[in-house]
Design an enzyme around this catalytic site. Structure first.
Site, short mmCIF file in Angstrom:
data_model
loop_
_atom_site.label_atom_id
_atom_site.label_comp_id
_atom_site.label_asym_id
_atom_site.label_seq_id
_atom_site.Cartn_x
_atom_site.Cartn_y
_atom_site.Cartn_z
N CYS A 165 -71.09 -84.50 -63.53
CA CYS A 165 -71.66 -85.85 -63.33
C CYS A 165 -72.62 -86.25 -64.44
CB CYS A 165 -72.38 -85.90 -61.99
SG CYS A 165 -71.34 -85.34 -60.65
N ASN A 207 -68.80 -91.25 -55.13
CA ASN A 207 -69.25 -90.48 -56.29
C ASN A 207 -68.07 -90.32 -57.26
OD1 ASN A 207 -69.98 -88.46 -58.09
ND2 ASN A 207 -70.93 -87.15 -56.54
N HIS A 240 -76.99 -91.68 -61.51
CA HIS A 240 -75.68 -91.22 -61.07
C HIS A 240 -75.58 -91.47 -59.57
CE1 HIS A 240 -72.31 -88.86 -59.97
NE2 HIS A 240 -73.02 -87.90 -59.41
O1 UT7 Z 1 -72.57 -85.48 -57.89
C1 UT7 Z 1 -73.01 -84.16 -57.97
C2 UT7 Z 1 -74.14 -83.95 -57.12
N1 UT7 Z 1 -73.74 -84.04 -55.74
C3 UT7 Z 1 -74.66 -83.98 -54.85
O2 UT7 Z 1 -75.80 -83.92 -55.23
C4 UT7 Z 1 -74.27 -83.98 -53.40
C5 UT7 Z 1 -75.50 -83.76 -52.62
N2 UT7 Z 1 -75.30 -83.54 -51.21
C6 UT7 Z 1 -75.06 -84.52 -50.33
O3 UT7 Z 1 -74.83 -85.68 -50.68
C7 UT7 Z 1 -75.18 -84.17 -48.86
O4 UT7 Z 1 -75.66 -82.87 -48.76
C8 UT7 Z 1 -73.86 -84.31 -48.06
C9 UT7 Z 1 -73.50 -85.78 -47.90
C10 UT7 Z 1 -72.76 -83.57 -48.72
C11 UT7 Z 1 -74.08 -83.76 -46.66
O5 UT7 Z 1 -75.15 -84.44 -46.00
P1 UT7 Z 1 -76.33 -83.63 -45.33
O6 UT7 Z 1 -77.23 -84.63 -44.74
O7 UT7 Z 1 -76.89 -82.69 -46.35
O8 UT7 Z 1 -75.59 -82.88 -44.17
P2 UT7 Z 1 -75.54 -81.31 -43.87
O9 UT7 Z 1 -74.66 -80.62 -44.86
O10 UT7 Z 1 -76.95 -80.79 -43.69
O11 UT7 Z 1 -74.84 -81.30 -42.48
C12 UT7 Z 1 -75.47 -81.86 -41.31
C13 UT7 Z 1 -74.45 -81.84 -40.19
C14 UT7 Z 1 -73.72 -80.50 -40.04
O12 UT7 Z 1 -73.48 -80.28 -38.66
P3 UT7 Z 1 -74.46 -79.32 -37.82
O13 UT7 Z 1 -74.38 -77.98 -38.50
O14 UT7 Z 1 -75.81 -79.94 -37.89
O15 UT7 Z 1 -73.82 -79.36 -36.46
C15 UT7 Z 1 -72.41 -80.75 -40.73
O16 UT7 Z 1 -71.38 -79.91 -40.24
O17 UT7 Z 1 -73.44 -82.80 -40.46
C16 UT7 Z 1 -72.15 -82.17 -40.38
N3 UT7 Z 1 -71.28 -82.84 -41.31
C17 UT7 Z 1 -70.54 -83.93 -40.98
N4 UT7 Z 1 -70.44 -84.62 -39.84
C18 UT7 Z 1 -69.63 -85.70 -39.83
C19 UT7 Z 1 -71.03 -82.54 -42.63
N5 UT7 Z 1 -70.16 -83.42 -43.14
C20 UT7 Z 1 -69.84 -84.29 -42.15
C21 UT7 Z 1 -69.00 -85.40 -42.07
N6 UT7 Z 1 -68.93 -86.08 -40.89
N7 UT7 Z 1 -68.27 -85.85 -43.10
#
Ligand code: UT7
Length: 328
Positions: A115, A285, A255
């Protein structure tokens, strides 16, 4: 070196017609429009159709940038194509673009910095122009990320989209152009966002394909925190180097990884929302393409005028990060 500054003479962008909405993803994995919107800000992303490949969009974006710079392809002497999704391993997508454009006086190569690739490219082009090795450089960020997305992994499949953006750089009046730029990397965090299969370490085989080793794998939560910290820090560094503050910034184009990352970085830098550009709702993204697409959208919308201070900042797989500060 400080006597010559490189500035952006023209920009362009292009993306596929195909659209993948949150409603489409609801039918593919266990997710919801509500979750995706509130956690990422994304409503839709562009998705290439079968048969559409990275250089197709890169060339369209490049042609636009060259034309808007008032130049011809033969005026370009350097092509840097930032991509993690090349047309093929060999030759470089840069060379494929060069041939397609008819830029027959240009050196061409690819640049792999995920990125941050476009900001890495701007920094290299800036140095080449300052040292007199290049007169007109074309920097492109182009990706077909959806080819590497595992549409059973709900954490990654909701994020990524396809597209390309380009900029032509050349010497500008000394008080304008790139005022400061910094790029960094830390390969110890390679597994935060990576695609392990298909290279020489884990060559492509029926096994790697079955295991989905060619897909992007991400530790989103860990990346999130480092992304916010690194983008804010490096933005402060370029502002300090140029003797400016966040108050001087007319437009901040980060980004587009996640709306919450953008908001957190802007808040750390004290740049209010009106001065922050976001198109993540429409594009998701697009890795190296996200900043040049955003930049060109801002130019087209008249959001950037002569003398404006524009701050660009990125963070991505590698991990890599960077910031570029421009007086337009
Ligand atoms: O471009 C390069 C750089 N990229 C980045 O910097 C990406 C950075 N990361 C992110 O944007 C976020 O971490 C994500 C969007 C990928 C995830 O969001 P988050 O708020 O960090 O969620 P999380 O991984 O902490 O997950 C929270 C909950 C989990 O469930 P439990 O364990 O709390 O029951 C996940 O399983 O959300 C769940 N979850 C989803 N639920 C519905 C993860 N993905 C999804 C989804 N739909 N698509």
């Amino acid at each position: 070196m400080a006597d010559i500054r490189a500035g952006i003479l023209g920009t362009g962008h292009s993306y596929p017609e195909g659209i993948l909405t949150n409603a489409d993803l609801e039918k593919m994995v266990e997710t919801s429009d509500d979750w995706i919107t509130s956690r990422t800000g994304i409503k839709q992303r562009r998705k290439a159709a079968p048969g559409e490949y990275t250089s197709l969009f890169a060339v369209k974006a490049a042609r636009q940038a060259i034309e808007r710079a008032g130049l011809e392809p033969a005026d370009i002497d350097l092509i840097l194509c930032a991509t993690v999704t090349p047309d093929q391993i060999l030759p470089s997508t840069g060379c494929i673009i060069q041939a397609e454009l008819g830029a027959n006086k240009a050196a061409a190569m690819d640049l792999v910095a995920a990125c941050s690739g476009f900001l890495y490219g701007l920094t290299v082009a800036d140095t080449m122009i300052q040292t007199g090795k290049s007169k007109h450089a074309l920097v492109i960020g182009a990706e077909i990320l959806t080819q590497y997305v595992d549409y059973t992994d709900r954490q990654t499949c909701i994020l990524f989209g396809d597209g390309a953006g380009a900029a032509v750089l050349g010497a500008v009046e000394n008080s304008h152009g790139i005022l400061a730029s910094r790029i960094r990397s830390d390969g110890r965090y390679e597994e935060q966002l990576f695609s392990p299969g298909g290279g020489t370490r884990r060559p492509a085989s029926a096994e790697t394909l079955a295991a989905g080793d060619h897909f992007f794998k991400m530790k989103g939560n860990e990346l999130f925190k480092v992304a916010v910290r690194s983008m804010a820090e490096i933005s402060r560094e370029v502002l300090e180097e140029a003797g400016l503050t966040a108050d001087d910034v007319k437009l901040f184009i980060p980004h587009q990884a996640n709306q919450r990352i953008t908001d957190a970085v802007a808040s750390k830098l004290n740049v209010d929302t009106e001065r922050v550009y976001s198109n993540i709702a429409m594009h998701g993204n697009t890795s190296s393409a996200s900043i040049p697409i955003g930049l060109d959208e801002c130019v087209e919308a008249g959001k950037i005028q002569k003398d404006d201070i524009v701050l660009l900042a990125s963070f991505g797989g590698g991990v890599t990060w960077g910031a570029v500060l421009i007086r337009w």
